[in-house]
Design an enzyme around this catalytic site. Structure first.
Site, PDB file in Angstrom:
ATOM      1  N   LYS A  82      47.512  36.523  61.894  1.00 49.76           N
ATOM      2  CA  LYS A  82      48.703  36.251  62.719  1.00 49.76           C
ATOM      3  C   LYS A  82      49.969  36.926  62.201  1.00 49.76           C
ATOM      4  O   LYS A  82      50.814  37.360  62.970  1.00 49.76           O
ATOM      5  CB  LYS A  82      48.962  34.746  62.871  1.00 49.76           C
ATOM      6  CG  LYS A  82      48.887  33.947  61.602  1.00 49.76           C
ATOM      7  CD  LYS A  82      47.521  33.377  61.460  1.00 49.76           C
ATOM      8  CE  LYS A  82      47.326  32.682  60.155  1.00 49.76           C
ATOM      9  NZ  LYS A  82      46.155  31.861  60.133  1.00 49.76           N
ATOM     10  N   LYS A  84      52.340  32.305  64.741  1.00 52.07           N
ATOM     11  CA  LYS A  84      51.456  31.864  65.836  1.00 52.07           C
ATOM     12  C   LYS A  84      52.276  31.637  67.111  1.00 52.07           C
ATOM     13  O   LYS A  84      51.840  31.968  68.216  1.00 52.07           O
ATOM     14  CB  LYS A  84      50.728  30.586  65.433  1.00 52.07           C
ATOM     15  CG  LYS A  84      49.702  30.827  64.345  1.00 52.07           C
ATOM     16  CD  LYS A  84      49.246  29.542  63.706  1.00 52.07           C
ATOM     17  CE  LYS A  84      48.153  29.811  62.683  1.00 52.07           C
ATOM     18  NZ  LYS A  84      47.854  28.643  61.852  1.00 52.07           N
ATOM     19  N   GLY A 135      40.337  25.099  51.584  1.00 55.35           N
ATOM     20  CA  GLY A 135      40.350  26.360  52.321  1.00 55.35           C
ATOM     21  C   GLY A 135      41.230  26.317  53.564  1.00 55.35           C
ATOM     22  O   GLY A 135      41.135  27.177  54.433  1.00 55.35           O
ATOM     23  N   GLY A 181      39.765  26.367  58.588  1.00 54.88           N
ATOM     24  CA  GLY A 181      38.412  26.233  58.051  1.00 54.88           C
ATOM     25  C   GLY A 181      37.549  27.407  58.490  1.00 54.88           C
ATOM     26  O   GLY A 181      37.727  27.940  59.586  1.00 54.88           O
ATOM     27  N   ILE A 221      40.960  26.474  68.804  1.00 54.00           N
ATOM     28  CA  ILE A 221      41.460  26.143  70.152  1.00 54.00           C
ATOM     29  C   ILE A 221      41.651  27.443  70.946  1.00 54.00           C
ATOM     30  O   ILE A 221      42.404  28.319  70.517  1.00 54.00           O
ATOM     31  CB  ILE A 221      42.820  25.399  70.078  1.00 54.00           C
ATOM     32  CG1 ILE A 221      42.666  24.081  69.325  1.00 54.00           C
ATOM     33  CG2 ILE A 221      43.372  25.153  71.477  1.00 54.00           C
ATOM     34  CD1 ILE A 221      43.977  23.338  69.103  1.00 54.00           C
TER      35      ILE A 221
HETATM   36  N1  LIG Z   1      41.346  30.111  56.490  1.00 56.92           N
HETATM   37  C1  LIG Z   1      41.557  29.709  57.737  1.00 56.92           C
HETATM   38  O1  LIG Z   1      41.318  28.563  58.115  1.00 56.92           O
HETATM   39  C2  LIG Z   1      42.089  30.701  58.760  1.00 56.92           C
HETATM   40  C3  LIG Z   1      42.164  30.303  60.117  1.00 56.92           C
HETATM   41  C4  LIG Z   1      42.600  31.229  61.059  1.00 56.92           C
HETATM   42  C5  LIG Z   1      42.995  32.507  60.641  1.00 56.92           C
HETATM   43  N2  LIG Z   1      42.938  32.854  59.299  1.00 56.92           N
HETATM   44  C6  LIG Z   1      43.344  34.210  58.937  1.00 56.92           C
HETATM   45  O2  LIG Z   1      42.160  34.928  58.587  1.00 56.92           O
HETATM   46  C7  LIG Z   1      42.454  35.911  57.589  1.00 56.92           C
HETATM   47  C8  LIG Z   1      41.538  35.687  56.380  1.00 56.92           C
HETATM   48  O3  LIG Z   1      41.807  34.404  55.839  1.00 56.92           O
HETATM   49  P1  LIG Z   1      40.836  33.739  54.766  1.00 56.92           P
HETATM   50  O4  LIG Z   1      41.235  32.305  54.702  1.00 56.92           O
HETATM   51  O5  LIG Z   1      39.422  34.079  55.053  1.00 56.92           O
HETATM   52  O6  LIG Z   1      41.313  34.493  53.434  1.00 56.92           O
HETATM   53  P2  LIG Z   1      40.588  34.492  52.001  1.00 56.92           P
HETATM   54  O7  LIG Z   1      39.593  33.383  51.902  1.00 56.92           O
HETATM   55  O8  LIG Z   1      41.660  34.563  50.987  1.00 56.92           O
HETATM   56  O9  LIG Z   1      39.754  35.877  51.986  1.00 56.92           O
HETATM   57  C9  LIG Z   1      40.422  37.081  52.061  1.00 56.92           C
HETATM   58  C10 LIG Z   1      39.411  38.210  52.008  1.00 56.92           C
HETATM   59  O10 LIG Z   1      40.118  39.433  52.210  1.00 56.92           O
HETATM   60  C11 LIG Z   1      39.674  40.374  51.250  1.00 56.92           C
HETATM   61  N3  LIG Z   1      40.729  41.357  51.024  1.00 56.92           N
HETATM   62  C12 LIG Z   1      42.015  41.168  50.656  1.00 56.92           C
HETATM   63  N4  LIG Z   1      42.688  42.337  50.590  1.00 56.92           N
HETATM   64  C13 LIG Z   1      41.802  43.293  50.909  1.00 56.92           C
HETATM   65  C14 LIG Z   1      41.858  44.702  51.015  1.00 56.92           C
HETATM   66  N5  LIG Z   1      42.996  45.360  50.779  1.00 56.92           N
HETATM   67  N6  LIG Z   1      40.738  45.380  51.376  1.00 56.92           N
HETATM   68  C15 LIG Z   1      39.582  44.726  51.620  1.00 56.92           C
HETATM   69  N7  LIG Z   1      39.449  43.382  51.541  1.00 56.92           N
HETATM   70  C16 LIG Z   1      40.530  42.677  51.175  1.00 56.92           C
HETATM   71  C17 LIG Z   1      39.345  39.539  50.022  1.00 56.92           C
HETATM   72  O11 LIG Z   1      38.499  40.297  49.183  1.00 56.92           O
HETATM   73  P3  LIG Z   1      37.843  39.673  47.865  1.00 56.92           P
HETATM   74  O12 LIG Z   1      36.712  38.806  48.373  1.00 56.92           O
HETATM   75  O13 LIG Z   1      37.322  40.874  47.140  1.00 56.92           O
HETATM   76  O14 LIG Z   1      38.897  38.924  47.155  1.00 56.92           O
HETATM   77  C18 LIG Z   1      38.666  38.333  50.680  1.00 56.92           C
HETATM   78  O15 LIG Z   1      37.299  38.581  50.894  1.00 56.92           O
HETATM   79  C19 LIG Z   1      43.950  35.754  57.271  1.00 56.92           C
HETATM   80  O16 LIG Z   1      44.677  36.658  58.053  1.00 56.92           O
HETATM   81  C20 LIG Z   1      44.255  34.325  57.716  1.00 56.92           C
HETATM   82  O17 LIG Z   1      45.603  34.171  58.098  1.00 56.92           O
HETATM   83  C21 LIG Z   1      42.495  31.985  58.357  1.00 56.92           C
END
Ligand SMILES: NC(=O)c1ccc[n+]([C@@H]2O[C@H](COP(=O)([O-])OP(=O)(O)OC[C@H]3O[C@@H](n4cnc5c(N)ncnc54)[C@H](OP(=O)(O)O)[C@@H]3O)[C@@H](O)[C@H]2O)c1
Length: 398
Positions: free
Chosen positions: A98, A198, A180, A296, A129
């Site tokens: 976002k 958002k 998470g 999540g 949602i």
């Molecule tokens: N968590 C939620 O509930 C949720 C819900 C909706 C949207 N989102 C969005 O979804 C996205 C991911 O969130 P997340 O919670 O999954 O984050 P996360 O658990 O912190 O995972 C981030 C991932 O991105 C990788 N990464 C970071 N920088 C990178 C780069 N330069 N090149 C390649 N890979 C890279 C990391 O690699 P490593 O594994 O090597 O560290 C890791 O695998 C974010 O934009 C977040 O705002 C999250």
């Protein structure tokens, strides 16, 4: 309709990346291959063989056999480079980022048009949602008065734990991180940035304005105190972080992110923990309420899968409200009734209250309830971070 066989290049294998992988494996009706996964940390242990991974984004971006990029990393600047390069190379993109979307919204919409590619991002607002596709497809001809809701699972979890169990702010924040729900940089959640990003995405689809997030006032929950929670409890309210966008006249909207008091007769009152809720108020459909998990891996992963599936039959956002162009202006000249908890009168004077309906002065805390102008809050936005105050939108009409 024929479905294109999808060969996915995945960026990120964290909470959402792994969640997507799980739901993809369990969704028997839908087949797509994850060809390669790009991650960052070479030392991290992975739950699948290392042969699936690369650390070089161009291994994916230059692979002509990959026809869909799924971007799920936590670095907005790098995510923009990935999405832009992919689209410029004629590849469709699905993302959940976002911050990247809100900051580059207009440019990303133009890139889709220019390169005839699609960018889908249902997971970016409200996670599970399906609000974006509903705004695009269901409310395309509806005169929306307003959209408001709870869009940040992490702050909602923190506020719920503080309110229901009396845990401290820092303890609740640690729990949100462990589960998470929190962003890698939790400031994005607790300071209200994430909710604002958002809100800007929703605004693009609800009203066709691609706002610069810097134009929109946001305020988070970092200074909430036991006194504020006690005040809310005594009045029968809960405090939730509620972003709002709505019309001020036929062609103008306003928007902001503020904590808000909610009484038990409100839909959002029972939206607790990591759940999100969105209320659309409209001329014909009246009031509608969407409810679901807002954070999540599996909840967000499922929304990403839904976009991947939509992509396979050629779905693109048409930005219908933007095409219609009925809303043309944005204003912060808007009056709000707020609760301000503060300690010294100099702080209160900054807010320029126009009307006051309640005032309390105790040994340690004071509060006032009255009407302020949103523009005034906006001009105070930098200062507010350092003030020992807490602001809540009462939500009352006056
Ligand atoms: N968590 C939620 O509930 C949720 C819900 C909706 C949207 N989102 C969005 O979804 C996205 C991911 O969130 P997340 O919670 O999954 O984050 P996360 O658990 O912190 O995972 C981030 C991932 O991105 C990788 N990464 C970071 N920088 C990178 C780069 N330069 N090149 C390649 N890979 C890279 C990391 O690699 P490593 O594994 O090597 O560290 C890791 O695998 C974010 O934009 C977040 O705002 C999250």
């Amino acid at each position: 309709m024929t479905r294109e066989k999808l060969r996915i290049g995945l960026f990120g294998y964290g909470c959402v990346g792994q969640g997507l992988h799980d739901v993809l494996i369990k969704s028997s009706g839908f087949k797509a291959d994850i060809v390669r996964i790009c991650v960052k940390d070479r030392t991290k242990e992975r739950r699948i063989p290392m042969s699936n991974f690369t650390f070089d984004k161009y291994d994916i971006l230059n692979d002509k056999s990959i026809n869909l990029i799924v971007e799920l990393i936590d670095d907005a600047d790098e995510a923009f480079i990935i999405a832009k390069t992919a689209m410029t190379n004629g590849k469709n993109v699905v993302t959940a980022n976002k911050k990247m979307l809100a900051i580059h919204f207009k440019e990303l919409v133009e890139l889709q048009e220019k390169y005839k590619v699609s960018l889908l991002y249902e997971a970016s607002a409200g996670a599970s949602i399906p609000i974006i596709r509903n705004l695009e497809e269901y409310y395309d001809n509806e005169l929306l008065y307003s959209i408001r809701g709870i869009l940040n699972g992490s702050t909602n979890y923190i506020l719920t734990r503080m309110y229901n169990e009396g845990v401290t702010y820092s303890q609740a924040l640690s729990e949100a991180k462990e589960k998470g729900f929190a962003e890698s940089d939790p400031k994005l959640d607790v300071e209200g940035w994430d909710a604002k990003y958002k809100l800007c995405i929703i605004t693009g689809h609800a009203y066709g304005l691609f706002l610069d997030p810097d134009q929109v006032f946001h305020y988070g929950i970092t200074t909430i105190s036991e006194f504020d929670i006690q005040y809310a409890k005594e009045k029968g309210f809960k405090i939730k972080l509620v972003p709002y966008v709505g019309k001020t006249n036929d062609n103008t909207i306003t928007s902001f992110v503020l904590p808000r008091f909610l009484s038990s007769d409100k839909y959002l009152f029972n939206v607790d923990n990591e759940y999100n809720g969105v209320i659309a108020e409209a001329a014909f459909a009246d009031k509608q309420f969407f409810y679901g998990k807002g954070a999540g891996g599996h909840a967000a992963g499922f929304a990403v899968l839904s976009d991947i599936s939509a992509n396979s039959y050629g779905y693109r956002y048409e930005y219908k409200k933007y095409q219609q162009g009925t809303v043309s202006d944005y204003t912060r000249d808007f009056k709000l009734e707020i609760y301000l908890r503060y300690r010294n009168e100099k702080e209160r004077e900054l807010f320029g209250f126009e009307e006051v309906s309640e005032y309390f002065s105790g040994r340690f805390n004071k509060y006032v309830i009255g009407v302020v102008n949103l523009e005034r809050l906006y001009t105070l936005r930098e200062q507010l971070r350092d003030l020992d105050v807490f602001i809540v939108n009462t939500g009352r009409k006056f």
